[in-house]
Design a protein around this motif. Structure first.
Motif, PDB file in Angstrom:
ATOM      1  N   ALA A 126     -10.072   6.535  -2.556  1.00 54.64           N
ATOM      2  CA  ALA A 126      -9.209   6.691  -3.778  1.00 54.64           C
ATOM      3  C   ALA A 126      -8.750   5.266  -3.854  1.00 54.64           C
ATOM      4  CB  ALA A 126      -8.133   7.434  -3.478  1.00 54.64           C
ATOM      5  N   ARG A 127      -8.220   4.488  -3.076  1.00 55.13           N
ATOM      6  CA  ARG A 127      -7.689   3.148  -3.101  1.00 55.13           C
ATOM      7  C   ARG A 127      -8.070   2.263  -1.843  1.00 55.13           C
ATOM      8  NH1 ARG A 127      -1.692   2.713  -2.447  1.00 55.13           N
ATOM      9  NH2 ARG A 127      -1.867   4.625  -1.151  1.00 55.13           N
TER      10      ARG A 127
ATOM     11  N   PHE B 295       0.898  -1.208   0.089  1.00 55.28           N
ATOM     12  CA  PHE B 295       0.107  -0.055  -0.016  1.00 55.28           C
ATOM     13  C   PHE B 295       1.019   1.267   0.107  1.00 55.28           C
ATOM     14  CE2 PHE B 295      -2.279   3.276   2.297  1.00 55.28           C
ATOM     15  CZ  PHE B 295      -3.458   3.219   1.338  1.00 55.28           C
TER      16      PHE B 295
ATOM     17  N   LEU C 127      -6.701  -1.489  -0.275  1.00 55.24           N
ATOM     18  CA  LEU C 127      -5.908  -2.863  -0.380  1.00 55.24           C
ATOM     19  C   LEU C 127      -6.370  -3.572   0.753  1.00 55.24           C
ATOM     20  CD1 LEU C 127      -3.604  -4.927  -1.185  1.00 55.24           C
ATOM     21  CD2 LEU C 127      -2.214  -3.526   0.585  1.00 55.24           C
TER      22      LEU C 127
ATOM     23  N   VAL D 165      -6.695   2.008   3.318  1.00 57.15           N
ATOM     24  CA  VAL D 165      -7.375   2.662   2.696  1.00 57.15           C
ATOM     25  C   VAL D 165      -6.852   4.193   2.481  1.00 57.15           C
ATOM     26  CG1 VAL D 165      -9.739   3.884   2.456  1.00 57.15           C
ATOM     27  CG2 VAL D 165      -9.725   1.793   3.325  1.00 57.15           C
ATOM     28  N   GLU D 166      -7.117   4.771   1.231  1.00 57.72           N
ATOM     29  CA  GLU D 166      -6.727   6.036   1.038  1.00 57.72           C
ATOM     30  C   GLU D 166      -8.093   6.729   0.640  1.00 57.72           C
ATOM     31  OE1 GLU D 166      -4.510   8.880  -2.243  1.00 57.72           O
ATOM     32  OE2 GLU D 166      -3.604   6.940  -1.824  1.00 57.72           O
TER      33      GLU D 166
ATOM     34  N   PRO E 253     -13.135   2.616  -6.200  1.00 59.20           N
ATOM     35  CA  PRO E 253     -12.003   2.707  -7.006  1.00 59.20           C
ATOM     36  C   PRO E 253     -11.407   1.332  -7.434  1.00 59.20           C
ATOM     37  CG  PRO E 253     -11.665   2.730  -4.670  1.00 59.20           C
ATOM     38  CD  PRO E 253     -12.818   2.512  -5.017  1.00 59.20           C
ATOM     39  N   ASP E 254     -10.414   1.283  -7.872  1.00 58.74           N
ATOM     40  CA  ASP E 254      -9.671   0.120  -8.037  1.00 58.74           C
ATOM     41  C   ASP E 254      -9.232  -0.769  -7.010  1.00 58.74           C
ATOM     42  OD1 ASP E 254      -9.685  -0.096 -10.868  1.00 58.74           O
ATOM     43  OD2 ASP E 254      -7.775   1.090 -11.037  1.00 58.74           O
ATOM     44  N   LEU E 255      -9.638  -1.747  -6.686  1.00 58.32           N
ATOM     45  CA  LEU E 255      -9.652  -2.611  -5.247  1.00 58.32           C
ATOM     46  C   LEU E 255      -8.475  -3.732  -5.409  1.00 58.32           C
ATOM     47  CD1 LEU E 255     -13.251  -3.125  -4.418  1.00 58.32           C
ATOM     48  CD2 LEU E 255     -11.814  -1.355  -3.872  1.00 58.32           C
ATOM     49  N   ASP E 256      -7.542  -3.462  -4.770  1.00 58.58           N
ATOM     50  CA  ASP E 256      -6.340  -4.524  -4.550  1.00 58.58           C
ATOM     51  C   ASP E 256      -6.547  -5.406  -3.512  1.00 58.58           C
ATOM     52  OD1 ASP E 256      -4.063  -5.577  -5.315  1.00 58.58           O
ATOM     53  OD2 ASP E 256      -2.548  -3.995  -4.605  1.00 58.58           O
TER      54      ASP E 256
ATOM     55  N   TYR F 298      -5.161   8.604   5.090  1.00 56.36           N
ATOM     56  CA  TYR F 298      -4.396   7.193   5.143  1.00 56.36           C
ATOM     57  C   TYR F 298      -5.142   6.386   6.346  1.00 56.36           C
ATOM     58  CZ  TYR F 298      -1.073   7.436   1.307  1.00 56.36           C
ATOM     59  OH  TYR F 298      -0.305   7.602   0.078  1.00 56.36           O
TER      60      TYR F 298
END
Length: 735
Positions: A616-617, A406, A619, A602-603, A679-682, A427
Motif C-alpha cells: 500500500a505504501r 511514514f 517510504l 512499508v505498509e 503504489p505511490d512511492l515516497d 507495517y
C-alpha cells in the motif's frame, strides 16, 4: 576557489539532457547501428544441461538460403580466456571443446544475410549429445563446494561465547531464488573488422573491459579496438561482463569478413548474460533482554556455474551492519550445471539483507521491543571491522525522519491487530546499506573558442542519469550555463572509466570531472600568468571564481576575462585538461569511506481468505551524500524500490529440476510487477555531503532496492503473524 559551493545547477532537479534524443527516437542503441554489407548471426543453444557433444550436423543449415557460415567447436579457432577484471575472471571462451555445462550453452553460431535467415538456419543444426545427469540443486551432495573463494569471510569477538551469554537466541534458514536481469533492451553486439582493427557496438556497462577482453581473446592490440555504447537499453548488471555471445559476434565477423550483428532473443537473455544466484542462508542472532545484540552468525551458500568464478558474499552485510561485538560471516559456492551467474542490481546485499533484517525483527519480537528501537539501539556509529568513524553516516536520521514521515508511531505491536475492512494491515521496516565502492577514473574537459565546454569519459549511462549529472557538475565548476556544456560518454577512445555498476561510477566519475574542470581553469590561469594585458596576471586558482564563463578575481569581480577572450587573444581554438580520481584510503582519511545508508518503511494489506498481498505504501529515507540531481536521484530510488517489490513478491527464475531448462524464460511467464502492483512511492534524502571525496557524493543505484524484501516480509509478519523466510512471498504461503 571554484567549488561545488557555487550551487548554480548541482542539486537541482534538471530534466535529463538526453531526454529529447530518447523521446524522439534519435538516441542510438547498439541495435540501431549498422555497417555497409552487414550480416546477421543467431545462436545454437544446447538442449541438455550436462554431458558432451558427440556429433554436429550443419549440412542443412549451410544449405539454407542466405547462410554464409556455421561455426561450432569443430571449426572455431583457439581463443584465449579473457583477462581477470575488477569483477573477477572473465567467462570461459566459447566453442573451445565438446563439453556441455548448462542448458542453453552456445554450441554454435550461424551467420546469414538476414536475421530471419540466421534464426531459421540455427534451428536446422542437429547436435547429438552424450548427456549426463546434471547437478542443479545446491543441496546435492555430489556438487563441488568452493570455500570462501575471495577471502571475504569475517570474524570478530567470540560468537559462541556471545550466544551463550544471550538472553534470547533466534535461528532461521532463509532462501532466495535465482532472479534474471530483464532490461527492456535485448543485449546486442555489432562487430566490424577493418584489417586488424575492430569496431564494436555493444550493450555494455563497461567499454574498457570489452576492449581489454577482446584484445586478449583475439590477440590484437587494444589500441586497434574501439567499443561504443552511447546508449544502453538498461542492464541491471547484465552488461558488466564480456559474455560469450560478444566473443562469438566478433569471431563471426572475422570468419565471414563482413560486419555482423547479433541480437539475443528474450529466452537467450535467461541463459547468456548472467542472473542473480540463489542462496540458502543460516542466521543466528543473540541479544539481551534490553535489546543489545551480542552475537551474529550468518552463513550463506550460493550457486555457481561449473567453470566460472562469479561470487556473491551474501553474508558479508552482517559484518558491518550493527554494533555487535561478536560476529562471524561465512560464504560458500556450490558448482552446478547452470548458466553463469552475474551481478544483478544490489548483488549480494539484496539477498543477505533479506535474511539479516528479517532476523533482526524476529529478535525484536522475541524480546518485546519495537523494530525501530532495536535498530536505533544497535546502530554502528563506527565501522565495526576497522574501528574508525564513518566518513559520513546519517542512518539514525533515516530511521527517525523516515519513521516520522511514514507514521510508524501508529503501528500497534501485536501481529494481526491492524485492519482496514476485510484487509489485514501490516507495517514493516528494514535498515539498509550498500558498501563503499570506488575505483580509479579519468575525464577530460575542454573549453572552445565560443566559450562552450566539452567534457568526456568512457563511462556508460544505463538510464541512471550520468549524462545529466555530469553536465550539471561541469557547468557548476566551470562557471558556465548548463546549455553550453556537452558531456559525452560510452566510447573506449575516451579517458578510462570504470563500470557503471556497484554504485561506484557517480562518485568516481564526478571526482574525475571535478578535477579535470578545476585543472582546466588552472590552464587558463597558466597562459595569462605573465600576460601584462590580462587582469588575471599572476592569479592563483584559489584567488578566482568563474561566473557566466568569465574568470574573475574573488576580491575584485570587475577584474576578469571570459574564456572566449582568453582563447582569442592567445590564438587558441580550445584548451583542455585531464582529471583523475582514485579511491580514498581509510588510513589516510582517518575514517572509513562510507557507502549509502537508508531505512525502508512499508505498509502492506493482506486478504486472509484469498492470500492476496498488496503493497500500500513505501517510504525510502536515504543518506546518499550530496545529491547531484534531486530528480534523477529520486528516480533511481523509485526504480530500485520497484525492483525490490519485484524481488519480494514476483521474481523467480524457474529451472526444471530434471533437465535444467529454464521454464519461464519469457515476459509472459517471468513475473514482474505492473502499474497496479506499485503504489505511490515516497522518497526523502537526509544527511549531507560526504567529506571522503571532493564532490561529496555517494552511489545510490543499489541502495534503492536493498531492504524492500525484508521490510515487506516484516510487514507481512505484522499483518498475519506468519514469518516468511523464502522469496518470493506467494499466495500459497499466506493461505
Amino acid at each position: 576557489m571554484t567549488t561545488l559551493e557555487t550551487g548554480r545547477t548541482v542539486g537541482a532537479g534538471l530534466d535529463r539532457v538526453d531526454a529529447p534524443l530518447k523521446v524522439t527516437g534519435a538516441a542510438q542503441y547498439p541495435n540501431d547501428f549498422s555497417f555497409p554489407g552487414m550480416v546477421h548471426a543467431a545462436l545454437v543453444g544446447s538442449t541438455v544441461a550436462a554431458g558432451r557433444i558427440t556429433g554436429i550436423d550443419v549440412s542443412k543449415a549451410v544449405a539454407a538460403p542466405g547462410v554464409l557460415d556455421v561455426v561450432t567447436h569443430l571449426t572455431a579457432p583457439k581463443l584465449e580466456r579473457g583477462p581477470m577484471t575488477l569483477l573477477g575472471a572473465s567467462p570461459t571462451a566459447p566453442l573451445q571443446d565438446d563439453r556441455v555445462l548448462h542448458y542453453g550453452q552456445h554450441v554454435g553460431i550461424v551467420i546469414a544475410e538476414t536475421p530471419e535467415q540466421a534464426r531459421h538456419a540455427a534451428r536446422l543444426v542437429r547436435v547429438r549429445y552424450e548427456a549426463t545427469e546434471p547437478l542443479l540443486d545446491v543441496a546435492d551432495p555430489r556438487a563441488e563446494i568452493v570455500e570462501n573463494p575471495w577471502g571475504l569471510d569475517t570474524e570478530r569477538g567470540d560468537v559462541d561465547a556471545g550466544s551463550a551469554r544471550a538472553d534470547v537466541v533466534i535461528e532461521g534458514t532463509y532462501t532466495t531464488p535465482d532472479n534474471t536481469n530483464n532490461p527492456l533492451g535485448l543485449m546486442t553486439t555489432v562487430a566490424a573488422w577493418h584489417g586488424d582493427a575492430l569496431t564494436v557496438h555493444d550493450s555494455t556497462q563497461w567499454p574498457y573491459n570489452v576492449r581489454a577482453s577482446l584484445a586478449a581473446i583475439f590477440k590484437v592490440p587494444e589500441s586497434g579496438i574501439r567499443v561504443l555504447a552511447p546508449f544502453v537499453g538498461g542492464a541491471f548488471g547484465a552488461g558488466l561482463r564480456v559474455w560469450p555471445h560478444v566473443v562469438l559476434t566478433v569471431l563471426a565477423a572475422r570468419q565471414v569478413r563482413r560486419p555482423v550483428k547479433l541480437v539475443l532473443t528474450r529466452p537467450e537473455m535467461f541463459t547468456s548474460v548472467g542472473h542473480r544466484p540463489n542462496s540458502v542462508q543460516q542466521i543466528k542472532i543473540g541479544a539481551t533482554r534490553e535489546g543489545d545484540l551480542v552475537a551474529i552468525e550468518h552463513q550463506g551458500i550460493s550457486s555457481a556455474a561449473m567453470d566460472d568464478e562469479d561470487y556473491e558474499p551474501v553474508s558479508l552485510c552482517s559484518s558491518i551492519s550493527y554494533a555487535c561485538p561478536n560476529v562471524r560471516t561465512r560464504d560458500r559456492l556450490v558448482r552446478l550445471n547452470i548458466p553463469c551467474p552475474g551481478s544483478m542490481r544490489a548483488p549480494a546485499e539484496s539477498q543477505g539483507n533479506f535474511a539479516l533484517e528479517s532476523a533482526i525483527d524476529e529478535v525484536a519480537e522475541a524480546i518485546g521491543m519495537d523494530p525501530l528501537e532495536i535498530r536505533l539501539r544497535n546502530c554502528a556509529d563506527e565501522h565495526p571491522l576497522l574501528g574508525l568513524p564513518w566518513s559520513s553516516k546519517a542512518l539514525r536520521e533515516c530511521y527517525l525522519q523516515g519513521a516520522e514521515r511514514f507514521g510508524w508511531s501508529r503501528r500497534t505491536p501485536e501481529p494481526g491487530s491492524m485492519r482496514d475492512g476485510g484487509w489485514l494491515v501490516g507495517y514493516g521496516m528494514a535498515s539498509v546499506s550498500y558498501p563503499f565502492y570506488q575505483v580509479p577514473c579519468q575525464a577530460r574537459a575542454s573549453v572552445r573558442h565560443d566559450g562552450s565546454a566539452y567534457v568526456r569519459s568512457a563511462a556508460t549511462d544505463i538510464g541512471t542519469g550520468t549524462y545529466t549529472v555530469m553536465t550539471q557538475l561541469a557547468a557548476d565548476v566551470l562557471g558556465i550555463d548548463v546549455t553550453l556544456v556537452r558531456f559525452d560518454l560510452g566510447d573506449s577512445d575516451m579517458p578510462y572509466a570504470p563500470p557503471a555498476g556497484g554504485s561506484g561510477l557517480t562518485r568516481a566519475l564526478s571526482e574525475a570531472v571535478h578535477t579535470a574542470c578545476r585543472r582546466l581553469i588552472q590552464e587558463f590561469l597558466d597562459i595569462v600568468h605573465d600576460d601584462p594585458a590580462s587582469p588575471l596576471r599572476g592569479a592563483a586558482l584559489d584567488d578566482v571564481t568563474v561566473t557566466d564563463g568569465r574568470i574573475h578575481r574573488l576580491d575584485a569581480p570587475e577584474r576578469g576575462e571570459t574564456y572566449a577572450e582568453l582563447l582569442a587573444r592567445h590564438g587558441l581554438e580550445e584548451l583542455s585538461a585531464d582529471g583523475r580520481s582514485a579511491p580514498p584510503a581509510a588510513e589516510e582519511l582517518g575514517m572509513a569511506p562510507a557507502g549509502a545508508f537508508g531505512a525502508k518503511f512499508v505498509e502492506v494489506r493482506v486478504d486472509p481468505g484469498l492470500g492476496l498481498l498488496r503493497v500500500a505504501r513505501v517510504l525510502s529515507a536515504i543518506d546518499g551524500g550530496r545529491i547531484l540531481n534531486e530528480k534523477t536521484a529520486r528516480s533511481q530510488i523509485i526504480g530500485g524500490t520497484v525492483g525490490g517489490i519485484s524481488q519480494a513478491m514476483f521474481e523467480e527464475t524457474a529451472t526444471d529440476p530434471l533437465t535444467g531448462r529454464i521454464a519461464n524464460a519469457t515476459f509472459g511467464d517471468y513475473l514482474m510487477p505492473v502499474n497496479a502492483d506499485v503504489p505511490d512511492l515516497d522518497v526523502i534524502f537526509v544527511g549531507g555531503p560526504d567529506p571522503a571525496t571532493p564532490t561529496g557524493t555517494k552511489g545510490i543505484g543499489e541502495v534503492g532496492l536493498v531492504g524492500l524484501a525484508a521490510a515487506i516480509g516484516n510487514a507481512v509478519r505484522h499483518a498475519t503473524g506468519r514469518r516468511i523466510r523464502s522469496l518470493p512471498i506467494t499466495i500459497d504461503q499466506l493461505l
